[in-house]
Design an enzyme around this catalytic site. Structure first.
Site, PDB file in Angstrom:
ATOM      1  N   VAL A  34      -0.332  -7.419   4.445  1.00 13.08           N
ATOM      2  CA  VAL A  34      -1.329  -6.986   3.472  1.00 13.08           C
ATOM      3  C   VAL A  34      -2.577  -7.839   3.657  1.00 13.08           C
ATOM      4  O   VAL A  34      -2.531  -8.950   4.157  1.00 13.08           O
ATOM      5  CB  VAL A  34      -0.842  -7.133   2.009  1.00 13.08           C
ATOM      6  CG1 VAL A  34       0.294  -6.186   1.715  1.00 13.08           C
ATOM      7  CG2 VAL A  34      -0.437  -8.569   1.705  1.00 13.08           C
ATOM      8  N   SER A  35      -3.692  -7.279   3.254  1.00 11.56           N
ATOM      9  CA  SER A  35      -4.927  -8.044   3.144  1.00 11.56           C
ATOM     10  C   SER A  35      -5.345  -7.981   1.688  1.00 11.56           C
ATOM     11  O   SER A  35      -4.755  -7.253   0.889  1.00 11.56           O
ATOM     12  CB  SER A  35      -6.023  -7.463   4.043  1.00 11.56           C
ATOM     13  OG  SER A  35      -6.439  -6.196   3.568  1.00 11.56           O
ATOM     14  N   THR A  36      -6.359  -8.719   1.330  1.00 10.97           N
ATOM     15  CA  THR A  36      -6.831  -8.694  -0.051  1.00 10.97           C
ATOM     16  C   THR A  36      -7.221  -7.278  -0.469  1.00 10.97           C
ATOM     17  O   THR A  36      -6.910  -6.819  -1.561  1.00 10.97           O
ATOM     18  CB  THR A  36      -8.037  -9.632  -0.227  1.00 10.97           C
ATOM     19  OG1 THR A  36      -7.645 -10.944   0.166  1.00 10.97           O
ATOM     20  CG2 THR A  36      -8.485  -9.658  -1.675  1.00 10.97           C
ATOM     21  N   ASP A  38      -6.111  -4.452   0.875  1.00 12.13           N
ATOM     22  CA  ASP A  38      -4.942  -3.568   0.883  1.00 12.13           C
ATOM     23  C   ASP A  38      -4.204  -3.568  -0.447  1.00 12.13           C
ATOM     24  O   ASP A  38      -3.633  -2.554  -0.847  1.00 12.13           O
ATOM     25  CB  ASP A  38      -3.957  -4.001   1.978  1.00 12.13           C
ATOM     26  CG  ASP A  38      -4.473  -3.704   3.370  1.00 12.13           C
ATOM     27  OD1 ASP A  38      -5.362  -2.849   3.492  1.00 12.13           O
ATOM     28  OD2 ASP A  38      -3.996  -4.333   4.320  1.00 12.13           O
TER      29      ASP A  38
END
Length: 219
Positions: A10-12, A14
């Site tokens: 995940v990214s921020t 996402d």
């Protein structure tokens, strides 16, 4: 016994997008294990990166890959772009004879199909990027002031519209023939979901979304 090493990313950004957060990835992986995995099976490791998909130097991914190869287990991800957004990186993984990986959202896809899907996704991202840059350049030429809250919202909307239109063009040769032969919206949605093709927001297709897709194609 079939063994799996699970990898999630995940990214921020996402975390707030449907279909890309940890909960959604866990859901898809669980569905794959319960529905498509040979039995019995065992999950022998789980790894998580909080990092952009553009960066292939992700420590937890490297650990997951090595664990899977050492244990002769299958690396399992929810979606292909959780591994990488670069087709070159996906190709490298496919060429590694010691590594077997599966994509939960595309449970029956062959390596060739996964390669094509990765290439199309990369091409789509590049097209959207170039289209957005061109739209902003034209807006600046017309004297539109950029950078404010309203302009930020407009730019985001332009990107979303471009993504929807591009997706409609890619799916035209699938949905139009099905509709012309009399398939219902629900049947088309089911076919898209079975093929592992996500909606623009990364979710599952429903009949109303198929109708909007066909409307875009008609335009």
């Amino acid at each position: 016994m079939q063994q799996y090493v699970i990898y999630k990313r995940v990214s921020t950004a996402d975390q707030g997008r449907s279909g890309l957060g940890l909960e959604a990835q866990t859901r898809d992986i669980t569905l794959y294990l319960d529905t498509f995995s040979p039995e019995p099976f065992e999950v022998i490791g789980e790894y998580l990166d909080v990092q952009s998909g553009k960066d292939d130097d992700r420590p937890e991914l490297l650990k997951a890959i090595e664990h899977a190869k050492t244990a002769k287990a299958t690396l399992l991800v929810a979606k292909l772009d959780r591994l990488s957004r670069k087709v070159s990186f996906i190709s490298q993984l496919m060429e590694d004879k010691r590594l077997d990986f599966r994509v939960a959202a595309m449970p029956t896809a062959t390596p060739f199909q996964l390669h094509i899907y990765a290439a199309l996704a990369e091409q789509e991202r590049e097209f959207i990027s170039q289209r957005t840059k061109a739209a902003l350049k034209e807006a600046k030429r017309r004297g539109v002031k950029l950078g404010g809250l309203r302009d930020s919202t407009m730019k985001r909307n332009d990107v979303l519209k471009a993504q929807a239109q591009q997706r409609a063009g890619k799916l035209e040769n699938i949905v139009v023939p099905m509709r012309e032969r009399g398939d219902s919206m629900r049947a088309i949605a089911s076919a898209l979901n079975s093929a592992g093709i996500a909606t623009p927001r990364g979710g599952k297709w429903q009949a109303p979304q198929v109708k909007r897709l066909l409307d875009r194609v008609a335009k």
